[in-house]
Design an enzyme around this catalytic site. Sequence first.
Site, PDB file in Angstrom:
ATOM      1  N   ASN A 195      38.699  55.852  52.822  1.00  0.00           N
ATOM      2  CA  ASN A 195      39.528  55.541  51.725  1.00  0.00           C
ATOM      3  C   ASN A 195      39.803  56.774  51.217  1.00  0.00           C
ATOM      4  O   ASN A 195      40.899  56.803  50.360  1.00  0.00           O
ATOM      5  CB  ASN A 195      38.417  54.710  50.808  1.00  0.00           C
ATOM      6  CG  ASN A 195      38.735  53.100  50.768  1.00  0.00           C
ATOM      7  OD1 ASN A 195      39.816  52.607  50.939  1.00  0.00           O
ATOM      8  ND2 ASN A 195      37.573  52.346  51.090  1.00  0.00           N
ATOM      9  N   ASN A 220      33.607  44.293  54.270  1.00  0.00           N
ATOM     10  CA  ASN A 220      34.522  44.056  53.162  1.00  0.00           C
ATOM     11  C   ASN A 220      34.910  42.591  53.456  1.00  0.00           C
ATOM     12  O   ASN A 220      34.400  41.761  54.255  1.00  0.00           O
ATOM     13  CB  ASN A 220      35.906  45.044  53.590  1.00  0.00           C
ATOM     14  CG  ASN A 220      36.405  44.562  54.715  1.00  0.00           C
ATOM     15  OD1 ASN A 220      36.247  43.876  55.707  1.00  0.00           O
ATOM     16  ND2 ASN A 220      37.053  45.675  55.164  1.00  0.00           N
ATOM     17  N   ILE A 221      35.979  42.122  52.542  1.00  0.00           N
ATOM     18  CA  ILE A 221      36.239  40.771  52.700  1.00  0.00           C
ATOM     19  C   ILE A 221      36.887  39.991  53.972  1.00  0.00           C
ATOM     20  O   ILE A 221      36.569  38.938  54.068  1.00  0.00           O
ATOM     21  CB  ILE A 221      37.429  40.392  51.499  1.00  0.00           C
ATOM     22  CG1 ILE A 221      38.797  41.160  51.898  1.00  0.00           C
ATOM     23  CG2 ILE A 221      36.964  41.118  50.071  1.00  0.00           C
ATOM     24  CD1 ILE A 221      39.956  40.995  51.092  1.00  0.00           C
ATOM     25  N   CYS A 306      32.581  49.500  44.916  1.00  0.00           N
ATOM     26  CA  CYS A 306      32.904  49.508  46.017  1.00  0.00           C
ATOM     27  C   CYS A 306      34.459  50.153  45.829  1.00  0.00           C
ATOM     28  O   CYS A 306      34.525  51.176  45.562  1.00  0.00           O
ATOM     29  CB  CYS A 306      32.909  47.895  46.583  1.00  0.00           C
ATOM     30  SG  CYS A 306      33.991  46.899  45.604  1.00  0.00           S
ATOM     31  N   SER A 307      35.339  49.526  46.583  1.00  0.00           N
ATOM     32  CA  SER A 307      36.726  50.110  46.574  1.00  0.00           C
ATOM     33  C   SER A 307      37.424  49.680  45.348  1.00  0.00           C
ATOM     34  O   SER A 307      37.869  50.546  44.557  1.00  0.00           O
ATOM     35  CB  SER A 307      37.508  49.377  47.723  1.00  0.00           C
ATOM     36  OG  SER A 307      36.895  49.950  49.020  1.00  0.00           O
ATOM     37  N   ARG A 312      32.632  42.955  46.216  1.00  0.00           N
ATOM     38  CA  ARG A 312      31.112  43.399  46.352  1.00  0.00           C
ATOM     39  C   ARG A 312      30.416  43.934  44.983  1.00  0.00           C
ATOM     40  O   ARG A 312      29.217  43.720  45.110  1.00  0.00           O
ATOM     41  CB  ARG A 312      30.882  44.387  47.398  1.00  0.00           C
ATOM     42  CG  ARG A 312      31.383  44.025  48.978  1.00  0.00           C
ATOM     43  CD  ARG A 312      31.719  44.979  50.022  1.00  0.00           C
ATOM     44  NE  ARG A 312      32.924  45.721  49.399  1.00  0.00           N
ATOM     45  CZ  ARG A 312      33.626  46.526  50.466  1.00  0.00           C
ATOM     46  NH1 ARG A 312      32.862  46.871  51.595  1.00  0.00           N
ATOM     47  NH2 ARG A 312      34.824  47.132  50.224  1.00  0.00           N
ATOM     48  N   ARG A 352      41.259  34.976  46.585  1.00  0.00           N
ATOM     49  CA  ARG A 352      40.080  34.706  47.268  1.00  0.00           C
ATOM     50  C   ARG A 352      39.847  33.335  47.877  1.00  0.00           C
ATOM     51  O   ARG A 352      39.547  32.993  48.882  1.00  0.00           O
ATOM     52  CB  ARG A 352      38.713  35.200  46.842  1.00  0.00           C
ATOM     53  CG  ARG A 352      38.446  36.690  46.536  1.00  0.00           C
ATOM     54  CD  ARG A 352      38.724  37.614  47.749  1.00  0.00           C
ATOM     55  NE  ARG A 352      38.581  38.711  47.510  1.00  0.00           N
ATOM     56  CZ  ARG A 352      39.905  39.744  47.366  1.00  0.00           C
ATOM     57  NH1 ARG A 352      41.049  39.269  47.587  1.00  0.00           N
ATOM     58  NH2 ARG A 352      39.772  40.573  46.850  1.00  0.00           N
TER      59      ARG A 352
END
Length: 717
Positions: A195, A220-221, A306-307, A312, A352
Amino acid sequence: MRIIVFGFRPRTKQRRAVFDALLRCTKPASLWDLYAFTSGPSKFNNTNPRVRLLNEYFRLLGKGSYFASMSMIENGSFTLYNDMWRISSINSNYTMCQSYPFALIVPKCISDEEVIQASTFRARCRLPVVSWCHPGTGAVLARSSQPLVGLMMNMRSNTDEKLVAALCTQLSGMSGVRRKLYIADARPRKNALANGAMGGGSESSSNYFQSEIVFFGIDNIHAMRDSLSRLRDYLDTYGATSSDGISSFLRHGGWSWGGGNLSSMSASVSTLGDSGWLIHVQNVLAGSAWIAARVALESASVLIHCSDGWDRTTQLVSLASLLLDPYYRTFSGFQALVEKDWLAFGHPFSDRIGIQTVTCSSSSSPFELSRQSSAGSFTSSPIRQSSGSFTSQAPNSSHVQNSNNYSPIFLQWVDCISQLLRMYPFAFEFSPAFLVDFLDCVLSCRFGNFFCNSEKERQQCGVSEACGCLWAYLSDLRASEGSSHVHYNIFYDPLKHDGPLLPPAAALAPTLWPEFHLRWACPLEAQAGELEAHCRKMAIKFSELQKAKDVAERKYKEITTAMESLSAELQNEKQLNSSAMNLAKRASKEGEVIKRAVQSLGCKVHFSSSGDCTVGYESNPAETPQKFINSTSKRKSDGTVQHDEKSDLSVSITVMAEDVIPNNPIGRVCETLCPLRTQDGVCRWPDAGCAQLSSQFVGLKANFDAFDKLSIYDSYF
């Protein structure tokens, strides 16, 4: 986890029409086509969620005596504070950060200007803010997104470092000693470094005061989406009922399971392991338990990110809060936790879950990063761009967007809670059945609580006013049956686990959640709660017996009270009876005395069975006696005596005339018994009947009650 198959006969013309109808219903063109909007008004009204968020903030700051209201939000008077933290209204219009709530808890020593400056150093302006405060030690759980340190990891921000350092408040009772700060990065280290190529990255412990950086390695997702897909395929293939109608016992000649081929059985088990779902659940559990242990055992503060800080990060912060705070393990606390860490802090539920939302079309801000996948960059959710005019998404782009960003992050978090509930059955007020119904309500589109991607979007769409409330619906279900409802955990004991839950690493071995994962593929095996159901029936029976006992005790008390009252009345009757007996004995004695007195004068006294008394005196037996019958009488004005025929007792007296018996003993009786006769023989009442009748004795009283009713001047004897 449910797979529904529509079968058609060959060359059926309706196949395309059914497919288009299903696609139109499952993927509506706009947010307003969702069921919660089209179904009309709901009886489950939704109070403003921002009010509930402020009430939770007040509780965290120790200001539980305050109650939030819409007027407080409108006039900005909700900015309360304590010794270390304060509620800031800097984001009340969502201008600083679109995905953060309108109110934020920040260190008291940090001004709003510094808050704005610090937000520019974090991805999507999601700066470090407090999510939970320990009421005793002052340690906090804070959350943010990744810092924008760049590819060379050399970019810094003084205000960001100052804000993070302010999380390290002084330890209670230790002057000058500041607590340690852990910066928990939920990503694998390699993803954090990757990242950095896009401007993101991770902190350096040398730049942040008394800090330590820890990487949790949670994927990740996209990895979570693929993992759930493999798990669903595994259950559909090896479950009791499959979508193709073939039992797992008969698939491939019975080799896949139960056919004696051990290698095939091992392969099916490894398929479950290859799905990776349980490993991901274990990673989230382990990370949350580690965070809770640092706060509970070391009184350290933890900053999690997280990002982007909404997937998360939300899992770890909310699960660690659940472990640390017993309040979040109740119904009301669970609602407050979900509304605070998931809804208010901008978990993108629409992306999501895969439903429609609203979006904007303006250009991207230089500080807003796209999400980073394991395979490379991909398009971010439109709402994560800078502010602009909101329009409904086009159907085609929306389907592609939602398909790319769909991920069972929230489902995974609820799965983690089910694992904790299995490990600590006495610590939670709610049951696994509640979690299943809760997830079904989230996915049903019947309620608007989980629509859109942020608090700002829900405010703009008027979701809370137009749609029904999930929490009110679930609360109404529980109220219908009381504590015997299936949503209540019958084993809940708040005193047994009134502190933090700190599961050891060896206990964090997850299993499939049978009530949710197996309910369609293995319906019989999904009844893992049969023991609980049996206990619930016993609890219901016990409750009924307890109610019957209470009713019996109330009746016993009523009967006891009635018996005491009757006993008191009986005692009074006994006293009255005793008094009457005493009076009767006294009257009998008086009668005996009078009888003896009369007999001593030579008179004959006879009491008949009817109650008549006859007194006779005869100087010459040959003479005919005269009889006087004494009865209740009333003297008239002309001097005559009127006899009352209703008298119940009369006295008959037989005497001789005075001229026949000059020395009349009856006169002596009168003179002896009369209380008005003086010692010298003078009568004090010359007008009395006895005096007028001279020696005629008519004074024996027989009817005492009748005599009491007369006036003394009417007749004395």
